[in-house]
Every structure is written in structure tokens, then in C-alpha cells.
Design a protein around this motif. Structure first.
Motif, PDB file in Angstrom:
ATOM      1  N   GLU A 251       2.312   2.027   2.568  1.00 24.17           N
ATOM      2  CA  GLU A 251       2.293   3.468   2.297  1.00 24.17           C
ATOM      3  C   GLU A 251       1.082   3.878   1.475  1.00 24.17           C
ATOM      4  N   ALA A 252       0.551   2.966   0.664  1.00 27.83           N
ATOM      5  CA  ALA A 252      -0.617   3.289  -0.165  1.00 27.83           C
ATOM      6  C   ALA A 252      -1.802   3.676   0.702  1.00 27.83           C
ATOM      7  N   VAL A 253      -2.087   2.858   1.708  1.00 20.41           N
ATOM      8  CA  VAL A 253      -3.233   3.114   2.577  1.00 20.41           C
ATOM      9  C   VAL A 253      -2.957   4.308   3.489  1.00 20.41           C
ATOM     10  N   TRP A 254      -1.775   4.324   4.077  1.00 25.79           N
ATOM     11  CA  TRP A 254      -1.494   5.380   5.052  1.00 25.79           C
ATOM     12  C   TRP A 254      -1.396   6.755   4.402  1.00 25.79           C
ATOM     13  N   GLN A 255      -1.038   6.826   3.128  1.00 25.94           N
ATOM     14  CA  GLN A 255      -1.017   8.131   2.479  1.00 25.94           C
ATOM     15  C   GLN A 255      -2.423   8.733   2.461  1.00 25.94           C
ATOM     16  N   LEU A 268       4.295  14.578   3.834  1.00 23.11           N
ATOM     17  CA  LEU A 268       3.979  13.158   3.655  1.00 23.11           C
ATOM     18  C   LEU A 268       5.220  12.273   3.618  1.00 23.11           C
ATOM     19  N   ASP A 269       6.324  12.755   3.057  1.00 20.69           N
ATOM     20  CA  ASP A 269       7.531  11.931   3.011  1.00 20.69           C
ATOM     21  C   ASP A 269       8.129  11.747   4.402  1.00 20.69           C
ATOM     22  N   ALA A 270       7.956  12.719   5.291  1.00 25.19           N
ATOM     23  CA  ALA A 270       8.424  12.564   6.665  1.00 25.19           C
ATOM     24  C   ALA A 270       7.549  11.570   7.421  1.00 25.19           C
ATOM     25  N   VAL A 271       6.255  11.590   7.131  1.00 21.87           N
ATOM     26  CA  VAL A 271       5.327  10.648   7.761  1.00 21.87           C
ATOM     27  C   VAL A 271       5.547   9.239   7.221  1.00 21.87           C
ATOM     28  N   LEU A 272       5.812   9.127   5.914  1.00 17.40           N
ATOM     29  CA  LEU A 272       5.985   7.829   5.246  1.00 17.40           C
ATOM     30  C   LEU A 272       7.338   7.832   4.540  1.00 17.40           C
ATOM     31  N   PRO A 273       8.434   7.520   5.255  1.00 20.11           N
ATOM     32  CA  PRO A 273       9.781   7.619   4.680  1.00 20.11           C
ATOM     33  C   PRO A 273       9.997   6.759   3.447  1.00 20.11           C
ATOM     34  N   ASN A 274       9.253   5.676   3.300  1.00 19.72           N
ATOM     35  CA  ASN A 274       9.420   4.805   2.137  1.00 19.72           C
ATOM     36  C   ASN A 274       8.532   5.189   0.958  1.00 19.72           C
ATOM     37  N   ARG A 275       7.738   6.221   1.124  1.00 20.72           N
ATOM     38  CA  ARG A 275       6.808   6.635   0.053  1.00 20.72           C
ATOM     39  C   ARG A 275       7.515   6.934  -1.261  1.00 20.72           C
ATOM     40  N   PRO A 276       8.693   7.589  -1.276  1.00 15.61           N
ATOM     41  CA  PRO A 276       9.338   7.880  -2.557  1.00 15.61           C
ATOM     42  C   PRO A 276       9.770   6.643  -3.337  1.00 15.61           C
ATOM     43  N   ASN A 277       9.776   5.474  -2.679  1.00 14.04           N
ATOM     44  CA  ASN A 277      10.186   4.243  -3.366  1.00 14.04           C
ATOM     45  C   ASN A 277       9.097   3.674  -4.265  1.00 14.04           C
ATOM     46  N   PHE A 278       7.894   4.250  -4.217  1.00 13.49           N
ATOM     47  CA  PHE A 278       6.771   3.703  -4.975  1.00 13.49           C
ATOM     48  C   PHE A 278       6.223   4.763  -5.929  1.00 13.49           C
ATOM     49  N   GLN A 282       0.812   3.478  -7.463  1.00  8.90           N
ATOM     50  CA  GLN A 282       0.661   2.410  -6.476  1.00  8.90           C
ATOM     51  C   GLN A 282       0.200   2.935  -5.121  1.00  8.90           C
ATOM     52  N   LEU A 283       0.002   4.244  -5.005  1.00 10.81           N
ATOM     53  CA  LEU A 283      -0.395   4.843  -3.738  1.00 10.81           C
ATOM     54  C   LEU A 283      -1.831   5.346  -3.818  1.00 10.81           C
ATOM     55  N   PHE A 284      -2.567   5.196  -2.738  1.00 12.99           N
ATOM     56  CA  PHE A 284      -3.952   5.646  -2.695  1.00 12.99           C
ATOM     57  C   PHE A 284      -4.011   7.065  -2.121  1.00 12.99           C
TER      58      PHE A 284
END
Length: 342
Positions: A251-255, A268-278, A282-284
Motif C-alpha cells: 500500500e505504501a508504493v501504490w498510494q 484511496l481507501d477503496a483503491v487500497l482496502p488495507n491502507r487504514p491498517n498502516f 509507513q505509506l509513501f
């Protein structure tokens, strides 16, 4: 998502649903690709040698349409008929568009190099204006890295990836498209740092690599392990035989890539469903990965005949928009990343 989807498919859906809707296209040059699934339209599939055409389609088109236009009691039959009709239409339309693209760079004859050659043709064809897409995504791949007993094959494979990227970059630079392109490499899983006597085995943490004219190059992101060796204490990332626990999520790179493509923050949360877990640390972000990153969402280009389309990352560039290429698997350089499916 209600059906199987990949990160590029979800990025495309978010762009179409944005307030300033984008027109998107997705292509696989290596068979069916889950990473492209779930977009507003099914991805187009082309071969490394170009489009396979049905030689007699012109004379059979009416009869084929009658056959597959009949309503079926089978959902499978309906989907199959629809996909066949679209594939046949693409086999007529795409060759003409691609044949109009003149490639000046010499590409090698390997499968991966020819895949990148086809990507270059599609990108150049889309830069002619008119009803061109605002965003394009592509999938290419190369196998041969599961080297339990043949590490020489790994070295040859990495060299092949380098040759393919070099030719592709040269062509994109020549055509003025390099600033509008990002190449993202992904792999199924990493390899052990220790050998098994003949080669290496499956592991966890691996690497990703980004390339493109707008990419903020010359940097390694993510937390590199303090020690690579196995030990009883002080080596928490090595779980044995050089299998390293990832320190950076996909998710870091894809964000950052999704932001560069123009995905709004609220999507962004719909695109990366696991993003809220980090945690955000830790995200770029787009500014971490790209030069001159803009903090505002870029709009799609104006209609044909109007002013030139907006360039990626706020820079002045010729149309059209960013194109993404997914190459798998990557050479061992870049960002330490986890390997879950996209």
C-alpha cells in the motif's frame, strides 16, 4: 468490491468516478492479469507479437453477431458471448491504431522485450489526440525467477529485464512520453538470502522498483534491516534462512502511484482496502515518489481541439496522460515490500 479486482482495476474505477471523470484503458500483454481486473471496462489482451486477427471476420461478422446476440438462459453463455464480440471488435480496431505508431528504438527478440515493444506502440498511438484515453495501464511479465536450483537463470533474467526497460525508456524519451510514464515492478514473493546447496528457496520480504521520467530517482525507501544474519537476539526481521519479514506494505508504493494517477484522497481507501491498517508514516505519498508532485488532483485533458492535456505531477508536458506498466518480477533493487496478492 463485489467481484475480483486488482489495484490497477480499482485505480481505474476511482478515476472514472472522480468529479472530473477520466477516460481509462487497460491492456495486458501477458494473458489474463488480476491486477487489471475490476475496472470500468475489461482489459484488452494483446500478444507480444501484436493482435491476432480472424482473417475471415469481415465476411462472417454478420453471422457471428446473429449467433451471439441471442439471449441465453446461461449467465456464463451471456458473458462468453459478450467477451467474444468485444474481442473480435478489438481485433479489427486495434491493429490499425497500433500500425500507425512508428517505433524508432530497436527492441530485442525476447518475450519481455517484445511485450514492452507492444506497450510502446499503444502509448505512442494514444498520443495522437482525438478520442485518446486520459489514463492507460499495462501489464507485462517475465517468469524464470523461481530458482531453487539454477541461480544462473536469475542473472540472465535480471539482464533481460534491464534490456527491456532500457529499450522502452529510450523509446518513451524519444517520443516525449517518458515524463508521463511510470514502471512499477512487482513479484509474487522474495527469495531466501541463504542457499539450499543449489539455489534459493521461497521467502517473504522482497523489493520493488519504480522508473519513469517523473520518478524521484536515486533513493531507496523503506526500512532496511540492521542485520541480515540469523541470530538469537537483535535480528527480529530474519525468521530463518534469510527469510525477512517485510517492513513496508504494498500500500505504501501504490498510494503514491495512485495519487500521481489522479485518484482523489477520498477514494484511496477503496483503491487500497488495507491502507487504514498502516500508519501514515509507513505509506509513501506522491511527493515521496515523484518530482514536482502536485498536492491537487489533476483533471483529465480538455476535449479534442482544445488546449493541450494537463501533464502529470504539475510539470509542463505534451499530451497524453500518465501510463502505468506493471512488470513482474523485479530485479533486486528498490523498496522492501510485502508480497500479498494485489
Amino acid at each position: 468490491a463485489s467481484r475480483s479486482s486488482g489495484v490497477i482495476g480499482r485505480i481505474s474505477s476511482a478515476l472514472v468516478q472522480a468529479s472530473a471523470a477520466f477516460k481509462t484503458e487497460a491492456y495486458s500483454v501477458s494473458g489474463k492479469a488480476l491486477v487489471l481486473e475490476g475496472g470500468p471496462e475489461d482489459p484488452k489482451v494483446i500478444g507480444s507479437k501484436g493482435i491476432e486477427q480472424v482473417s475471415s471476420f469481415g465476411t462472417l461478422e454478420t453471422d457471428i453477431s446473429k449467433l451471439i446476440s441471442k439471449m441465453s438462459s446461461s449467465v456464463f453463455g451471456e458473458v462468453w458471448g459478450s467477451d467474444l464480440q468485444r474481442a473480435l471488435a478489438d481485433s479489427v480496431q486495434l491493429p490499425g491504431e497500433m500500425d500507425a505508431s512508428v517505433i524508432t528504438t530497436r527492441f530485442g527478440n525476447s518475450e519481455l522485450e517484445q511485450q514492452f515493444y507492444q506497450v510502446a506502440k499503444v502509448i505512442k498511438g494514444a498520443r495522437g489526440g482525438g478520442d485518446s484515453p486520459d489514463r492507460q495501464a499495462f501489464f507485462v511479465s517475465r517468469g524464470g525467477f523461481d530458482t531453487h536450483g539454477n541461480t544462473r537463470e536469475t542473472q540472465l533474467g535480471i539482464g533481460n529485464v534491464g534490456d527491456a526497460l532500457s529499450s522502452f525508456a529510450d523509446e518513451m524519451i524519444t517520443s516525449g512520453a517518458w515524463d508521463d510514464v511510470v514502471v512499477v515492478t512487482v513479484s509474487d514473493f522474495g527469495r531466501t538470502l541463504t542457499d539450499n546447496g543449489r539455489g534459493t528457496d521461497h521467502a517473504w520480504g522482497g523489493n520493488m522498483m519504480l522508473a519513469g521520467g517523473a520518478v524521484k530517482g536515486g533513493q531507496i525507501l523503506g526500512q532496511f534491516p540492521d542485520r541480515l544474519a540469523e541470530c538469537d537476539q537483535g535480528c527480529p526481521l530474519n525468521i530463518g534462512r534469510g527469510r525477512l519479514i517485510p517492513t513496508t506494505p504494498l500500500e505504501a508504493v501504490w498510494q503514491g502511484v495512485a495519487q500521481w494517477f489522479g485518484v482523489p484522497e477520498e477514494q484511496l481507501d477503496a483503491v487500497l482496502p488495507n491502507r487504514p491498517n498502516f500508519p501514515p508514516s509507513q505509506l509513501f505519498t506522491e511527493s515521496d515518489l515523484f518530482n514536482d508532485a502536485s498536492t491537487t488532483v489533476r483533471s483529465p485533458p480538455p476535449p479534442a481541439g482544445a488546449a493541450a492535456s494537463p501533464p502529470p505531477a504539475g510539470a509542463v508536458a505534451s499530451p497524453p496522460p500518465p501510463a502505468g506498466v506493471i512488470a513482474s518480477p523485479p530485479p533486486p533493487a528498490g523498496v522492501n515490500s510485502s508480497p500479498p496478492p494485489l
